[in-house]
Motif scaffolding. Structure first.
Motif, PDB file in Angstrom:
ATOM      1  N   ILE A 133       0.857  -1.190   0.000  1.00 28.34           N
ATOM      2  CA  ILE A 133       0.000   0.000   0.000  1.00 28.34           C
ATOM      3  C   ILE A 133       0.895   1.241   0.000  1.00 28.34           C
ATOM      4  CG2 ILE A 133      -1.817   1.260   1.206  1.00 28.34           C
ATOM      5  CD1 ILE A 133      -2.453  -1.463   2.616  1.00 28.34           C
ATOM      6  N   VAL A 134       0.626   2.141  -0.923  1.00 28.33           N
ATOM      7  CA  VAL A 134       1.366   3.403  -1.009  1.00 28.33           C
ATOM      8  C   VAL A 134       0.540   4.474  -0.306  1.00 28.33           C
ATOM      9  CG1 VAL A 134       2.295   5.140  -2.574  1.00 28.33           C
ATOM     10  CG2 VAL A 134       2.381   2.715  -3.208  1.00 28.33           C
ATOM     11  N   PHE A 135       1.180   5.244   0.570  1.00 29.17           N
ATOM     12  CA  PHE A 135       0.478   6.302   1.297  1.00 29.17           C
ATOM     13  C   PHE A 135       0.967   7.674   0.890  1.00 29.17           C
ATOM     14  CE2 PHE A 135      -0.660   2.904   4.172  1.00 29.17           C
ATOM     15  CZ  PHE A 135      -1.929   3.277   4.570  1.00 29.17           C
ATOM     16  N   TYR A 136       0.014   8.595   0.812  1.00 25.42           N
ATOM     17  CA  TYR A 136       0.291  10.022   0.654  1.00 25.42           C
ATOM     18  C   TYR A 136      -0.407  10.719   1.811  1.00 25.42           C
ATOM     19  CZ  TYR A 136       2.095   9.232  -4.012  1.00 25.42           C
ATOM     20  OH  TYR A 136       2.853   8.806  -5.073  1.00 25.42           O
ATOM     21  N   ILE A 137       0.340  11.543   2.544  1.00 29.57           N
ATOM     22  CA  ILE A 137      -0.197  12.200   3.726  1.00 29.57           C
ATOM     23  C   ILE A 137       0.121  13.691   3.665  1.00 29.57           C
ATOM     24  CG2 ILE A 137      -0.127  12.320   6.256  1.00 29.57           C
ATOM     25  CD1 ILE A 137       0.788   9.342   6.198  1.00 29.57           C
ATOM     26  N   ASP A 138      -0.922  14.506   3.795  1.00 33.25           N
ATOM     27  CA  ASP A 138      -0.767  15.954   3.889  1.00 33.25           C
ATOM     28  C   ASP A 138      -1.155  16.381   5.287  1.00 33.25           C
ATOM     29  OD1 ASP A 138       0.090  17.037   1.360  1.00 33.25           O
ATOM     30  OD2 ASP A 138      -1.853  16.459   0.534  1.00 33.25           O
ATOM     31  N   ILE A 139      -0.341  17.252   5.881  1.00 31.26           N
ATOM     32  CA  ILE A 139      -0.623  17.805   7.199  1.00 31.26           C
ATOM     33  C   ILE A 139      -0.506  19.312   7.089  1.00 31.26           C
ATOM     34  CG2 ILE A 139       0.112  17.920   9.613  1.00 31.26           C
ATOM     35  CD1 ILE A 139       1.411  15.120   9.142  1.00 31.26           C
ATOM     36  N   GLY A 140      -1.554  20.021   7.507  1.00 33.35           N
ATOM     37  CA  GLY A 140      -1.488  21.479   7.500  1.00 33.35           C
ATOM     38  C   GLY A 140      -2.596  22.135   6.711  1.00 33.35           C
ATOM     39  N   SER A 141      -2.211  23.098   5.917  1.00 35.11           N
ATOM     40  CA  SER A 141      -3.139  23.954   5.193  1.00 35.11           C
ATOM     41  C   SER A 141      -3.909  23.221   4.106  1.00 35.11           C
ATOM     42  CB  SER A 141      -2.341  25.102   4.562  1.00 35.11           C
ATOM     43  OG  SER A 141      -3.094  25.750   3.580  1.00 35.11           O
TER      44      SER A 141
ATOM     45  N   LYS B 222      -3.107   9.800 -12.515  1.00 37.65           N
ATOM     46  CA  LYS B 222      -3.302  10.097 -13.937  1.00 37.65           C
ATOM     47  C   LYS B 222      -2.430   9.227 -14.825  1.00 37.65           C
ATOM     48  CE  LYS B 222      -4.735  14.833 -13.140  1.00 37.65           C
ATOM     49  NZ  LYS B 222      -4.347  16.246 -13.249  1.00 37.65           N
ATOM     50  N   SER B 223      -1.296   8.768 -14.289  1.00 40.54           N
ATOM     51  CA  SER B 223      -0.424   7.868 -15.059  1.00 40.54           C
ATOM     52  C   SER B 223      -0.834   6.407 -14.886  1.00 40.54           C
ATOM     53  CB  SER B 223       1.034   8.063 -14.654  1.00 40.54           C
ATOM     54  OG  SER B 223       1.271   7.517 -13.372  1.00 40.54           O
ATOM     55  N   ARG B 224      -1.969   6.191 -14.209  1.00 37.53           N
ATOM     56  CA  ARG B 224      -2.554   4.862 -14.004  1.00 37.53           C
ATOM     57  C   ARG B 224      -1.666   3.941 -13.141  1.00 37.53           C
ATOM     58  NH1 ARG B 224      -7.198   4.639 -16.842  1.00 37.53           N
ATOM     59  NH2 ARG B 224      -7.402   6.073 -18.565  1.00 37.53           N
ATOM     60  N   ALA B 225      -1.059   4.537 -12.118  1.00 40.28           N
ATOM     61  CA  ALA B 225      -0.196   3.770 -11.220  1.00 40.28           C
ATOM     62  C   ALA B 225      -0.990   2.975 -10.177  1.00 40.28           C
ATOM     63  CB  ALA B 225       0.778   4.709 -10.510  1.00 40.28           C
ATOM     64  N   PHE B 226      -2.286   3.288 -10.013  1.00 42.22           N
ATOM     65  CA  PHE B 226      -3.094   2.650  -8.979  1.00 42.22           C
ATOM     66  C   PHE B 226      -4.424   2.171  -9.543  1.00 42.22           C
ATOM     67  CE2 PHE B 226      -0.650   6.100  -6.907  1.00 42.22           C
ATOM     68  CZ  PHE B 226       0.209   5.316  -6.164  1.00 42.22           C
ATOM     69  N   ASP B 227      -5.036   1.217  -8.823  1.00 42.56           N
ATOM     70  CA  ASP B 227      -6.367   0.727  -9.158  1.00 42.56           C
ATOM     71  C   ASP B 227      -7.421   1.243  -8.180  1.00 42.56           C
ATOM     72  OD1 ASP B 227      -5.432  -1.043 -11.273  1.00 42.56           O
ATOM     73  OD2 ASP B 227      -4.599  -2.259  -9.648  1.00 42.56           O
ATOM     74  N   VAL B 228      -7.004   1.473  -6.924  1.00 39.93           N
ATOM     75  CA  VAL B 228      -7.940   1.859  -5.873  1.00 39.93           C
ATOM     76  C   VAL B 228      -7.331   2.965  -5.018  1.00 39.93           C
ATOM     77  CG1 VAL B 228      -9.226   1.071  -3.834  1.00 39.93           C
ATOM     78  CG2 VAL B 228      -8.871  -0.490  -5.753  1.00 39.93           C
ATOM     79  N   LEU B 229      -8.145   3.989  -4.749  1.00 36.42           N
ATOM     80  CA  LEU B 229      -7.779   5.042  -3.803  1.00 36.42           C
ATOM     81  C   LEU B 229      -8.624   4.827  -2.554  1.00 36.42           C
ATOM     82  CD1 LEU B 229      -6.717   7.746  -2.712  1.00 36.42           C
ATOM     83  CD2 LEU B 229      -8.434   8.891  -4.157  1.00 36.42           C
ATOM     84  N   LEU B 230      -7.974   4.637  -1.414  1.00 35.08           N
ATOM     85  CA  LEU B 230      -8.674   4.464  -0.137  1.00 35.08           C
ATOM     86  C   LEU B 230      -8.484   5.707   0.722  1.00 35.08           C
ATOM     87  CD1 LEU B 230      -7.768   0.823   0.985  1.00 35.08           C
ATOM     88  CD2 LEU B 230      -9.990   1.664   0.197  1.00 35.08           C
ATOM     89  N   VAL B 231      -9.592   6.200   1.258  1.00 37.36           N
ATOM     90  CA  VAL B 231      -9.556   7.273   2.248  1.00 37.36           C
ATOM     91  C   VAL B 231     -10.388   6.791   3.428  1.00 37.36           C
ATOM     92  CG1 VAL B 231      -9.167   9.183   0.656  1.00 37.36           C
ATOM     93  CG2 VAL B 231     -11.501   8.466   1.129  1.00 37.36           C
ATOM     94  N   ASP B 232      -9.956   7.125   4.622  1.00 35.48           N
ATOM     95  CA  ASP B 232     -10.720   6.727   5.798  1.00 35.48           C
ATOM     96  C   ASP B 232     -12.065   7.436   5.796  1.00 35.48           C
ATOM     97  OD1 ASP B 232     -10.731   5.088   8.118  1.00 35.48           O
ATOM     98  OD2 ASP B 232     -10.531   6.885   9.340  1.00 35.48           O
ATOM     99  N   HIS B 233     -12.060   8.672   5.394  1.00 35.92           N
ATOM    100  CA  HIS B 233     -13.292   9.464   5.292  1.00 35.92           C
ATOM    101  C   HIS B 233     -13.145  10.373   4.081  1.00 35.92           C
ATOM    102  CE1 HIS B 233     -16.503  12.240   6.336  1.00 35.92           C
ATOM    103  NE2 HIS B 233     -16.961  11.282   7.129  1.00 35.92           N
ATOM    104  N   ILE B 234     -14.206  10.492   3.315  1.00 36.56           N
ATOM    105  CA  ILE B 234     -14.156  11.256   2.075  1.00 36.56           C
ATOM    106  C   ILE B 234     -13.721  12.704   2.310  1.00 36.56           C
ATOM    107  CG2 ILE B 234     -16.554  12.058   1.939  1.00 36.56           C
ATOM    108  CD1 ILE B 234     -14.759  10.326  -0.944  1.00 36.56           C
ATOM    109  N   SER B 235     -13.954  13.220   3.505  1.00 33.46           N
ATOM    110  CA  SER B 235     -13.562  14.606   3.803  1.00 33.46           C
ATOM    111  C   SER B 235     -12.047  14.797   3.743  1.00 33.46           C
ATOM    112  CB  SER B 235     -14.091  15.035   5.173  1.00 33.46           C
ATOM    113  OG  SER B 235     -13.421  14.345   6.207  1.00 33.46           O
ATOM    114  N   HIS B 236     -11.286  13.728   3.856  1.00 32.36           N
ATOM    115  CA  HIS B 236      -9.829  13.870   3.738  1.00 32.36           C
ATOM    116  C   HIS B 236      -9.438  14.243   2.315  1.00 32.36           C
ATOM    117  CE1 HIS B 236      -8.675  11.464   7.554  1.00 32.36           C
ATOM    118  NE2 HIS B 236      -9.753  12.196   7.723  1.00 32.36           N
ATOM    119  N   LEU B 237     -10.237  13.802   1.384  1.00 28.93           N
ATOM    120  CA  LEU B 237      -9.974  14.121  -0.014  1.00 28.93           C
ATOM    121  C   LEU B 237     -10.591  15.458  -0.393  1.00 28.93           C
ATOM    122  CD1 LEU B 237      -8.636  12.895  -2.492  1.00 28.93           C
ATOM    123  CD2 LEU B 237     -10.810  11.794  -3.027  1.00 28.93           C
TER     124      LEU B 237
END
Length: 122
Positions: free
Chosen positions: A42-50, A65-80
């Motif tokens: 699992i690859v993670f991207y984490i933003d903290i702050g603004s 966009k380069s099709r590196a993943f099949d599924v994006l998981l977020v714990d809650h949609i508000s994170h996105l």
């Protein structure tokens, strides 16, 4: 069956390690139990702050966009979607469309929302 390529995204406005780790574990547990993905894949991207400064989100979107993943998981949609204005909401709507058009599913674990990826027609 080929293992799905999973990316997890977490956004938190303050550097609260315990809460960030809670969200990370939730994503891992979902991926392992529902998608049969190994934790180390699992690859993670984490933003903290603004809300405006989301370098990890920008990097993740380039890979999506380069099709590196099949599924994006977020714990809650508000994170996105950290919308603060109608204009931002339009940008985020376009981002969702880009993710889905790139063949990537979006799954919000806590809300039990699953947005299906769109398959390209040739």
């Amino acid at each position: 069956m080929k293992e799905k390529r999973v990316v997890g995204y977490i956004f938190y406005s303050i550097n609260d390690i315990e809460k960030i780790e809670k969200h990370r574990k939730s994503i891992i547990n979902y991926a392992v139990s529902h998608l049969e993905v190994k934790e180390e894949n699992i690859v993670f991207y984490i933003d903290i702050g603004s809300r405006e400064d989301r370098a990890a989100l920008d990097s993740m979107m380039k890979r999506i966009k380069s099709r590196a993943f099949d599924v994006l998981l977020v714990d809650h949609i508000s994170h996105l979607y950290k919308a603060i204005s109608e204009e931002t909401l339009l940008v985020l709507k376009e981002m969702t469309k880009e993710i889905l058009n790139s063949g990537v599913e979006i799954i919000s674990i806590l809300e039990k929302k699953h947005l299906e990826a769109r398959q390209e027609t040739q």
